[in-house]
Design an enzyme around this catalytic site. Sequence first.
Site, PDB file in Angstrom:
ATOM      1  N   HIS A  68      -3.441   7.067   2.478  1.00 28.02           N
ATOM      2  CA  HIS A  68      -3.870   5.720   2.110  1.00 28.02           C
ATOM      3  C   HIS A  68      -5.201   5.418   2.791  1.00 28.02           C
ATOM      4  O   HIS A  68      -5.365   5.647   3.987  1.00 28.02           O
ATOM      5  CB  HIS A  68      -2.808   4.716   2.525  1.00 28.02           C
ATOM      6  CG  HIS A  68      -3.241   3.310   2.347  1.00 28.02           C
ATOM      7  ND1 HIS A  68      -3.785   2.867   1.161  1.00 28.02           N
ATOM      8  CD2 HIS A  68      -3.237   2.240   3.184  1.00 28.02           C
ATOM      9  CE1 HIS A  68      -4.087   1.580   1.288  1.00 28.02           C
ATOM     10  NE2 HIS A  68      -3.773   1.181   2.501  1.00 28.02           N
ATOM     11  N   ASN A  95     -10.215  -0.328   0.104  1.00 29.29           N
ATOM     12  CA  ASN A  95      -8.761  -0.166   0.120  1.00 29.29           C
ATOM     13  C   ASN A  95      -8.217  -0.693  -1.207  1.00 29.29           C
ATOM     14  O   ASN A  95      -8.240  -1.898  -1.445  1.00 29.29           O
ATOM     15  CB  ASN A  95      -8.204  -0.946   1.318  1.00 29.29           C
ATOM     16  CG  ASN A  95      -6.688  -0.931   1.378  1.00 29.29           C
ATOM     17  OD1 ASN A  95      -6.011  -0.517   0.428  1.00 29.29           O
ATOM     18  ND2 ASN A  95      -6.149  -1.387   2.497  1.00 29.29           N
ATOM     19  N   CYS A 154       0.823  -1.224   0.000  1.00 29.31           N
ATOM     20  CA  CYS A 154       0.000   0.000   0.000  1.00 29.31           C
ATOM     21  C   CYS A 154       0.854   1.270   0.000  1.00 29.31           C
ATOM     22  O   CYS A 154       0.348   2.349  -0.308  1.00 29.31           O
ATOM     23  CB  CYS A 154      -0.933   0.011   1.202  1.00 29.31           C
ATOM     24  SG  CYS A 154      -2.027  -1.410   1.228  1.00 29.31           S
TER      25      CYS A 154
HETATM   26  N1  COA Z   1     -18.421  -9.535   9.138  1.00 32.16           N
HETATM   27  C1  COA Z   1     -18.856  -9.828  10.361  1.00 32.16           C
HETATM   28  N2  COA Z   1     -18.037 -10.248  11.340  1.00 32.16           N
HETATM   29  C2  COA Z   1     -16.725 -10.336  11.062  1.00 32.16           C
HETATM   30  C3  COA Z   1     -16.211 -10.048   9.799  1.00 32.16           C
HETATM   31  C4  COA Z   1     -17.131  -9.629   8.805  1.00 32.16           C
HETATM   32  N3  COA Z   1     -16.737  -9.313   7.561  1.00 32.16           N
HETATM   33  N4  COA Z   1     -14.872 -10.228   9.812  1.00 32.16           N
HETATM   34  C5  COA Z   1     -14.560 -10.629  11.045  1.00 32.16           C
HETATM   35  N5  COA Z   1     -15.668 -10.712  11.808  1.00 32.16           N
HETATM   36  C6  COA Z   1     -15.805 -11.113  13.205  1.00 32.16           C
HETATM   37  C7  COA Z   1     -14.608 -11.909  13.663  1.00 32.16           C
HETATM   38  O1  COA Z   1     -14.761 -13.266  13.318  1.00 32.16           O
HETATM   39  C8  COA Z   1     -14.638 -11.661  15.143  1.00 32.16           C
HETATM   40  O2  COA Z   1     -15.584 -12.502  15.719  1.00 32.16           O
HETATM   41  P1  COA Z   1     -15.301 -13.235  17.127  1.00 32.16           P
HETATM   42  O3  COA Z   1     -15.135 -12.121  18.108  1.00 32.16           O
HETATM   43  O4  COA Z   1     -16.526 -14.040  17.335  1.00 32.16           O
HETATM   44  O5  COA Z   1     -14.069 -14.019  16.905  1.00 32.16           O
HETATM   45  C9  COA Z   1     -15.150 -10.236  15.283  1.00 32.16           C
HETATM   46  O6  COA Z   1     -15.794  -9.947  14.023  1.00 32.16           O
HETATM   47  C10 COA Z   1     -14.077  -9.227  15.514  1.00 32.16           C
HETATM   48  O7  COA Z   1     -13.018  -9.473  14.609  1.00 32.16           O
HETATM   49  P2  COA Z   1     -11.777  -8.560  14.559  1.00 32.16           P
HETATM   50  O8  COA Z   1     -10.861  -9.015  13.469  1.00 32.16           O
HETATM   51  O9  COA Z   1     -11.189  -8.400  15.922  1.00 32.16           O
HETATM   52  O10 COA Z   1     -12.453  -7.185  14.140  1.00 32.16           O
HETATM   53  P3  COA Z   1     -11.857  -5.762  14.111  1.00 32.16           P
HETATM   54  O11 COA Z   1     -12.654  -4.842  14.937  1.00 32.16           O
HETATM   55  O12 COA Z   1     -10.373  -5.746  14.325  1.00 32.16           O
HETATM   56  O13 COA Z   1     -12.122  -5.323  12.592  1.00 32.16           O
HETATM   57  C11 COA Z   1     -10.901  -5.154  10.553  1.00 32.16           C
HETATM   58  C12 COA Z   1     -11.516  -6.089  11.564  1.00 32.16           C
HETATM   59  C13 COA Z   1     -10.189  -5.976   9.510  1.00 32.16           C
HETATM   60  C14 COA Z   1     -11.973  -4.299   9.932  1.00 32.16           C
HETATM   61  C15 COA Z   1      -9.896  -4.213  11.289  1.00 32.16           C
HETATM   62  O14 COA Z   1      -9.049  -4.993  12.107  1.00 32.16           O
HETATM   63  C16 COA Z   1      -9.055  -3.408  10.362  1.00 32.16           C
HETATM   64  O15 COA Z   1      -9.538  -2.566   9.628  1.00 32.16           O
HETATM   65  N6  COA Z   1      -7.723  -3.618  10.429  1.00 32.16           N
HETATM   66  C17 COA Z   1      -6.820  -2.904   9.556  1.00 32.16           C
HETATM   67  C18 COA Z   1      -6.803  -3.590   8.233  1.00 32.16           C
HETATM   68  C19 COA Z   1      -6.077  -2.795   7.224  1.00 32.16           C
HETATM   69  O16 COA Z   1      -6.055  -1.603   7.277  1.00 32.16           O
HETATM   70  N7  COA Z   1      -5.470  -3.518   6.295  1.00 32.16           N
HETATM   71  C20 COA Z   1      -4.792  -2.955   5.209  1.00 32.16           C
HETATM   72  C21 COA Z   1      -3.515  -2.411   5.622  1.00 32.16           C
HETATM   73  S1  COA Z   1      -2.838  -1.495   4.331  1.00 32.16           S
END
Ligand code: COA
Length: 347
Positions: free
Chosen positions: A274, A304, A131
């Site tokens: 970004h 993204n 990214c």
């Molecule tokens: N829909 C519904 N539930 C979802 C899901 C979806 N698409 N994806 C994950 N979950 C669930 C998980 O299974 C988890 O359930 P559990 O508690 O029963 O295990 C719960 O939601 C929380 O998951 P978690 O991964 O901790 O969520 P989060 O609040 O961290 O959000 C992201 C996930 C990916 C949105 C977040 O971590 C994020 O944006 N991270 C940065 C990613 C990024 O920027 N990447 C690119 C870098 S350049």
Amino acid sequence: MTDTQPSRHTPLPQPARLGVRIAGTGSCLPDGKLTNADLEKMMETTDEWIVQRTGIRERRRLNRDRGETLDDLCVESLRRALAAARMDPSELDLVIVATMTPEMPCPATACTVAHRVGAGTAGGFDLNAACSGFVFGLNTAHELIRGGGYRSIALVGADALSRHMDYSNAGRGTAIIFGDAAAAAILRATDDPSKGILAHAMHSNGAGWKDIYVPQQPFHFPEGIACDPQKYDKVQMNGAAVFKFAVGTFSDLIQQTLDKAGLAASEIDMFVCHQSNSRILTAARDRFGIPEDRLYVNIDRFGNTVGASVPLCLDELVRQGKVREGHRVMFVAFGGGLTWGSSLWQL
Ligand code: COA
């Protein structure tokens, strides 16, 4: 040594210091939209969850069945940037494509794109910093021009992570985030030395590779994660770890770049960042007290788009007249690698 030869101690005549300007921008998106409602039909997720956690409502996706490729997006975005710069492609000295998803490992995307737009034998190479690729590319191209060896460089940021997504429940942590796009900028030498980069930074930390990776072999899985061939070629991401890295890094990077340039956040006309998660953008905005209209957000419409994310924002801003000559603009990105970088411009 004769009298006419310069001695080691005679300073060589210095060429006049060149400036660098962004002469034109362009972007290209696939027609195919993938909305949160579409994803609800493919996996266990909801529009509400996705919007609340990421700010994303829809993203674009190449239609591989119709033969659409990343190269097509790159070519069209570059054609639009050349048109905006009122330039003939034969004037390009170099084409750089920042991507982590080339159609093939060889040839480099940049070679195909340079050929297809009619850039003759201009040099071409791809740059992979995930990214952060476009921002690393801006710094690289700028230094090549300021060094005097190149006058016109096309930089394209392009990615199609849809190729590496798992659109089932197993992939719901990543499939909701990424979209496909390409966007380009043309950098040109100018005799006005005040134009160009005021401060920049490029960093990486390979120890964090396991937070975003695309395994293809059994030995690509980090310690403690069992090899699963179903995951081959699919993006694996530790969302929470990336989120934590991004929130801290993003703000520190902005501060570091402002310090290098001796400027305050209030002296920057636009932050082009970004688009990884709207919550990360909001955190940076809050920390520096940046008004909403000076930190651009389009993640709701495109998700993204990795290497295309920053130049896609730039192209929209230029076309809306919100970024123009005379402005001070800071580009900031972070991503897989882990990598992070910035580029502060006097346009
Ligand atoms: N829909 C519904 N539930 C979802 C899901 C979806 N698409 N994806 C994950 N979950 C669930 C998980 O299974 C988890 O359930 P559990 O508690 O029963 O295990 C719960 O939601 C929380 O998951 P978690 O991964 O901790 O969520 P989060 O609040 O961290 O959000 C992201 C996930 C990916 C949105 C977040 O971590 C994020 O944006 N991270 C940065 C990613 C990024 O920027 N990447 C690119 C870098 S350049």
